[in-house]
Design a protein around this motif. Structure first.
Motif, PDB file in Angstrom:
ATOM      1  N   ILE A 254      51.427  25.818 -15.944  1.00  0.00           N
ATOM      2  CA  ILE A 254      50.728  26.803 -15.099  1.00  0.00           C
ATOM      3  C   ILE A 254      49.236  26.734 -15.418  1.00  0.00           C
ATOM      4  CG2 ILE A 254      50.391  29.277 -14.646  1.00  0.00           C
ATOM      5  CD1 ILE A 254      53.318  29.730 -15.221  1.00  0.00           C
TER       6      ILE A 254
ATOM      7  N   THR B 240      54.921  31.983 -20.059  1.00  0.00           N
ATOM      8  CA  THR B 240      55.270  32.786 -18.874  1.00  0.00           C
ATOM      9  C   THR B 240      56.772  32.707 -18.597  1.00  0.00           C
ATOM     10  OG1 THR B 240      53.071  32.386 -17.971  1.00  0.00           O
ATOM     11  CG2 THR B 240      54.754  33.131 -16.424  1.00  0.00           C
TER      12      THR B 240
ATOM     13  N   ARG C 134      53.353  36.774 -15.668  1.00  0.00           N
ATOM     14  CA  ARG C 134      52.131  36.021 -15.906  1.00  0.00           C
ATOM     15  C   ARG C 134      51.184  36.688 -16.918  1.00  0.00           C
ATOM     16  NH1 ARG C 134      48.854  32.056 -13.323  1.00  0.00           N
ATOM     17  NH2 ARG C 134      46.971  31.964 -14.568  1.00  0.00           N
TER      18      ARG C 134
END
Lengths: 232, 191
Positions: free
Chosen positions: A66, B39, B45
């Motif tokens: 991410i 996460t 998040r």
């Protein structure tokens, strides 16, 4: 070690059966310690543990990457800069670091700027007090983080007073002046002083410096303001 | 990675000497994986970013404890993420079973890594999606134990209670599942 004890675990026996849950961090702290002690002395079980741990590493990599927010890096680097600044300050003699209010404040401000600006959203401000009856070129600055109750007052260009007089600092809120401190300047006309307030500095509306009789006054001499002005 | 780029081991050695730019390089190289894992573990998040920040902070503060001869940096990093996240998950569940960081860290580093071989090179090139496929191929009972332990932070006792299976069965499934995962990856991707 509750479960291991219930199982009659012998620290000298092999730990094959526990290797999987050990590698997955599914043991209690005591149980982990017991297994780890055995692994330190048993190459056979250590090889099994390595195999299991490398599989767990694969499980860890099953998560999709991410992209981080830019703020994450900002916060981290601010933490690290503060840590580096602290390390450098520890290498200086204590007396040198805190020899004057200005140095102490500079140190605090360095940390505040680096950590506060990024992590807590604090901002450092300089308030220049307008001169009233001060000599030409004289300056008075209050350097402070408005949300904190302490600031540094830097004065220069004033005349050193005799023993019968004193400079007095006034903090004014809702029209009520409160005496904050008294001071005199050095032969060069300078001084650095801490100004403490019982609320955030940002709550102060005006600030002034008067000349009073030695020992100070309970109310400011309105005709003797050397500096006076708003803190906004 | 081209040959003129410093290795993780070189960078972490510089970080141990308080080199900020080396830290930044390590951060840029690994932050996406760290945040992805954090996460995934925490399940949201914002919490993932907090774990990621604490992970890299520990890298900065404890860089000197990393020994490149005993393990690779990314494994060390993943273990930090996991320990922090599991502690947080257990705290949220009202548990008082923190993983003892220092003990775990030294434990992991005390295990010499096997020499790199063909299989290790296969692992290094695997993508998350490929590993997820292999996980999905595991027998359900084994995958369930691995996921409950690794991703939900349950202890073996809790897994035993949750699945209504004897503790020994949980131990066996964990051990066999981890071994089977590698076998599946070799079958699927080493051709």
């Amino acid at each position: 070690m509750q479960v291991i004890d219930q199982m009659g675990f012998d620290p000298n026996s092999h730990v094959d059966e526990l290797i999987g849950v050990y590698a997955l961090d599914a043991l209690s702290a005591d149980e982990r310690r017991t297994v780890a002690r055995h692994l330190r002395v048993c190459s056979r079980c250590r090889a099994l543990a390595n195999e299991a741990l490398s599989s767990v590493d694969l499980v860890a990599h099953s998560a999709d990457p991410i992209a981080p927010s830019p703020e994450l890096k900002d916060r981290l680097l601010a933490q690290i800069d503060a840590d580096l600044a602290l390390s450098r300050s520890r290498q200086q003699p204590f007396g040198a670091l805190f020899a004057t209010p200005a140095r102490t404040f500079a140190f605090a401000v360095t940390l505040a700027v680096m950590v506060g600006l990024f992590v807590f959203g604090l901002s450092l401000r300089t308030f220049n007090l307008p001169a009233q009856s001060a000599p030409p070129g004289a300056q008075a600055q209050l350097i402070a983080i408005p949300s904190l109750p302490t600031g540094l007052l830097r004065v220069s260009g004033l005349t050193k007073l005799g023993a019968e007089q004193t400079y007095e600092v006034w903090l004014i809120r809702n029209g009520n002046p409160e005496s904050a401190l008294m001071f005199n300047v050095d032969p060069e006309g300078k001084v650095d002083l801490w100004v403490n307030y019982d609320e955030p500095i940002g709550n102060i509306e005006q600030m002034g410096i008067t000349i009073e009789r030695a020992g100070g006054s309970s109310t400011p001499n309105l005709n003797a303001f050397v500096f006076y002005g708003a803190l906004h | 990675m081209t040959t003129d780029q410093p290795t993780d081991a070189q960078l972490i050695a510089r970080v141990a000497r308080r080199d900020r730019s080396a830290f930044e390089q390590l951060y840029e190289r690994h932050v996406r994986h760290v945040l992805g894992l954090a996460t995934r573990l925490i399940g949201e998040r914002a919490g993932g970013e907090e774990i990621a920040q604490e992970t890299f902070w520990r890298v900065w503060k404890r860089a000197e404890s990393f020994d490149a001869r005993r393990g690779n940096f990314s494994t060390w990093l993943a273990s930090i993420v996991h320990h922090l996240a599991i502690d947080e998950l257990r705290r949220r569940r009202g548990h008082a079973i923190p993983i003892e960081w220092d003990a775990d860290e030294s434990q992991l580093l005390s295990l010499p890594d096997p020499a790199p071989d063909t299989q290790e090179r296969v692992w290094a090139n695997l993508q998350g999606a490929q590993i997820r496929i292999a996980l999905a191929e595991l027998p359900d009972a084994q995958r369930q134990v691995i996921e409950l332990a690794y991703f939900e932070g349950l202890t073996h006792l809790e897994i035993s209670e949750r699945l209504q299976e004897p503790l020994g069965t949980i131990h066996t499934r964990a051990r066999l599942g981890l071994a089977k995962l590698k076998e599946l990856l070799i079958e699927l991707y080493s051709q």
